[in-house]
Design a protein around this motif. Structure first.
Motif, PDB file in Angstrom:
ATOM      1  N   VAL A  31       2.993  -7.366  31.717  1.00 58.69           N
ATOM      2  CA  VAL A  31       3.590  -6.922  32.975  1.00 58.69           C
ATOM      3  C   VAL A  31       4.661  -7.932  33.365  1.00 58.69           C
ATOM      4  N   HIS A  32       5.869  -7.451  33.597  1.00 63.75           N
ATOM      5  CA  HIS A  32       7.003  -8.291  33.982  1.00 63.75           C
ATOM      6  C   HIS A  32       7.461  -7.852  35.367  1.00 63.75           C
ATOM      7  N   PHE A  33       8.236  -8.718  35.999  1.00 68.39           N
ATOM      8  CA  PHE A  33       8.722  -8.385  37.338  1.00 68.39           C
ATOM      9  C   PHE A  33      10.229  -8.532  37.409  1.00 68.39           C
ATOM     10  N   ALA A  34      10.843  -7.703  38.257  1.00 66.10           N
ATOM     11  CA  ALA A  34      12.265  -7.869  38.570  1.00 66.10           C
ATOM     12  C   ALA A  34      12.372  -7.671  40.070  1.00 66.10           C
ATOM     13  N   THR A  35      13.232  -8.461  40.687  1.00 60.51           N
ATOM     14  CA  THR A  35      13.340  -8.396  42.146  1.00 60.51           C
ATOM     15  C   THR A  35      14.570  -7.602  42.554  1.00 60.51           C
ATOM     16  N   GLN A  36      14.356  -6.668  43.476  1.00 59.92           N
ATOM     17  CA  GLN A  36      15.472  -5.963  44.110  1.00 59.92           C
ATOM     18  C   GLN A  36      15.653  -6.617  45.476  1.00 59.92           C
ATOM     19  N   GLU A  37      16.736  -7.363  45.640  1.00 61.42           N
ATOM     20  CA  GLU A  37      16.903  -8.161  46.855  1.00 61.42           C
ATOM     21  C   GLU A  37      16.981  -7.291  48.109  1.00 61.42           C
ATOM     22  N   ARG A  38      17.825  -6.250  48.044  1.00 66.16           N
ATOM     23  CA  ARG A  38      17.946  -5.350  49.192  1.00 66.16           C
ATOM     24  C   ARG A  38      17.613  -3.944  48.726  1.00 66.16           C
ATOM     25  N   GLN A  39      16.914  -3.191  49.561  1.00 66.36           N
ATOM     26  CA  GLN A  39      16.458  -1.871  49.140  1.00 66.36           C
ATOM     27  C   GLN A  39      17.580  -0.850  49.293  1.00 66.36           C
ATOM     28  N   LEU A  40      18.423  -0.794  48.258  1.00 65.52           N
ATOM     29  CA  LEU A  40      19.614   0.060  48.297  1.00 65.52           C
ATOM     30  C   LEU A  40      19.390   1.392  47.596  1.00 65.52           C
ATOM     31  N   GLY A  41      18.139   1.790  47.456  1.00 65.49           N
ATOM     32  CA  GLY A  41      17.853   3.082  46.855  1.00 65.49           C
ATOM     33  C   GLY A  41      17.238   2.981  45.472  1.00 65.49           C
ATOM     34  N   THR A  42      16.698   4.124  45.016  1.00 64.43           N
ATOM     35  CA  THR A  42      15.941   4.140  43.758  1.00 64.43           C
ATOM     36  C   THR A  42      16.830   3.822  42.549  1.00 64.43           C
ATOM     37  N   GLY A  43      18.112   4.249  42.618  1.00 63.90           N
ATOM     38  CA  GLY A  43      19.025   3.962  41.501  1.00 63.90           C
ATOM     39  C   GLY A  43      19.269   2.470  41.373  1.00 63.90           C
ATOM     40  N   ASP A  44      19.482   1.851  42.522  1.00 65.77           N
ATOM     41  CA  ASP A  44      19.694   0.400  42.546  1.00 65.77           C
ATOM     42  C   ASP A  44      18.434  -0.340  42.098  1.00 65.77           C
ATOM     43  N   ALA A  45      17.278   0.184  42.512  1.00 66.90           N
ATOM     44  CA  ALA A  45      16.007  -0.448  42.140  1.00 66.90           C
ATOM     45  C   ALA A  45      15.855  -0.509  40.621  1.00 66.90           C
TER      46      ALA A  45
END
Ligand code: UD1
Ligand code: CA
Length: 434
Positions: free
Chosen positions: A70-84
């Protein structure tokens, strides 16, 4: 990474839960939503999972820490599912196989349909394959638009639907398989779709199709699989769906459950064949129950408990972090905490372990063939030797553990001379008990 890999979106907060904790950490049948989705992905055959975290990132990471692959990636600002999804690009650099995308707030996803999706993508090698579902009430989901031949056109979000489109019952459960290079390529071309400037993942399939790549949408998921959790009411629905599945599986495996509606079994529990569970019983947490046991009615078996074969747990019994040996009977109203119990023991009605000394939990050890009298209290840490008997109402203290072959009575419990041993043979009062 060998692949296929899964990317699970879990960066949102989930405002409607009215909770301090991130939505995906709310539990369904004993495990967090994100854990269920991670398990479903691995169950479907992915080699690695990338979880996209954002709101409450450290808590989500901590909840999955130590899980292999299991790896993680951070989405700093929640700019939508595409950005995620884009946030996973760095973690997946160099990987060019299939990427399954799932959302962390659909805890009832089963691995079967996801495996089917991966399999179909593998055999067809399409650029994007979407699993869809036909639901009685499509409210809240993106709808699947198809042309007159039935071929996929695009996904349209609820708020952008005309009334005719809103009536479409084939919906987008957010279960996609994309070929990695085409996924990244299409995400670069997604433009903000709404007033909030959000990048919609749902635009990516259409973008690929317009560029001449093959995109397919197939109905693979049941309405129950795709229940998305936004509120506590949804959480209760998910609980009911998963609970029923757990009990059905147990019944398929030979466990008798008289009343599934009033019975709850944790998703991590294991229960052996020919065990019978009476109504209003709860198996909560990581619990193992052997074969041929009888549980309840109104029993509570809690985490860290292991019941060997042929154990009987009576009404209103509460057991936690304990091991109960083969053929042992724990009668009504008893409480056992942090206790190891041997074989063929009888724990009488209302007998309890006092396992908390005010600061720490303490252990109790009960040997084989012991009889614990009704209403007795075993003040931990203490122990009762093999074949001993504790009289009704006795209080066994830490200072005076009970040796083997001894009968104790009173408060505090003290040995008494016995006229007969456990096999009914007369005991010589001059001899110490054997
Ligand atoms: C999304 C889909 C919709 C689909 C529905 C149910 C889009 C634009 N719409 O809508 O077609 O029917 O899911 O599957 O994709 N998330 C992030 N970062 C963000 C935004 C969301 O990680 O910036 C995560 C959320 O934590 C959640 C998931 O993505 O786990 C879905 O987001 P959500 O806002 O619930 O999307 P929906 O509006 O339900
Ligand atoms: Ca959602």
């Amino acid at each position: 990474m060998i692949g296929p890999v899964a990317v699970i979106l879990a960066a949102g907060q989930g405002k409607r839960m009215k909770s301090d904790k991130p939505k995906v950490l709310h539990e369904v049948c004993g495990q967090s939503m994100i854990r269920h989705v991670v398990n479903a992905a691995f169950g479907a055959g992915v080699s690695d999972v990338v979880v996209i975290v954002g709101q409450g990132a450290e808590h989500v990471r901590a909840s999955l820490a130590g899980t292999p692959n299991v790896h993680f990636a951070t989405q700093e600002r929640q700019l939508g599912t595409g950005d995620a999804v884009k946030s996973a690009k760095a973690v997946l650099s160099g990987y060019d196989g299939p990427v399954m995308i799932l959302v962390g707030d659909e805890p009832c996803l089963r691995s079967g349909p996801l495996a089917e999706l991966l399999e179909k993508q593998k055999s067809s090698q399409v650029a994007c394959l979407m699993g869809t579902s036909i639901v009685p009430d499509p409210t809240g989901y993106g709808r699947i638009l198809r042309d007159t031949t039935g071929a996929f056109l695009r996904i349209i979000e609820q708020k952008d639907c005309t009334p005719e489109q809103a009536a479409i019952t084939e919906v987008n459960p957010s279960c996609y398989v994309f070929m990695a290079p085409l996924l990244w390529e299409s995400l670069e071309e997604v433009i903000p779709s709404n007033a909030q400037g959000e990048f919609y993942l749902t635009d990516a399939p259409e973008i690929l199709q317009k560029k001449g790549h093959e995109v397919q949408a197939i109905v693979t998921l049941e309405p129950d699989d795709i229940l998305g959790i936004n509120t506590r009411q949804h959480l209760a629905e998910a609980h009911a769906i998963m609970s029923r599945r757990i009990l059905d599986k147990l019944m398929d495996d030979g466990v008798t459950i008289f009343d599934p509606k009033s019975t709850y079994v944790d998703s991590r529990a294991k229960i052996g064949a020919d065990t019978v569970i009476y109504p209003f019983s709860v198996v909560d947490g990581e619990v193992t129950v052997g074969k041929n046991c009888r549980i309840g009615p109104f029993a509570l078996i809690r985490h860290g408990t292991v019941l060997a074969d042929g154990v009987e747990i009576g009404a209103f019994v509460d057991i936690v972090r304990s091991g109960i040996g083969e053929g042992t009977l724990v009668r009504h109203l008893a409480y056992l905490g942090d206790t190891e119990v041997g074989k063929r023991v009888t724990v009488g009605a209302g007998a309890i372990t006092a396992n908390f000394d005010g600061r720490h939990k303490q252990q109790t050890k009960i040997g084989d063939q012991v009889t614990i009298g009704a209403g007795s209290v075993l003040v931990a840490p203490t122990s009762i030797g093999d074949r001993s008997k504790v009289g009704a109402g006795a209080v066994v203290t830490p200072a005076r553990p009970v040796p083997p072959d001894t009968t104790v009575v009173g408060v505090p419990a003290q040995p008494i001379a016995r006229s007969k041993d456990n096999d009914g043979r007369p005991v010589d009062p001059e001899q110490p008990p054997r």
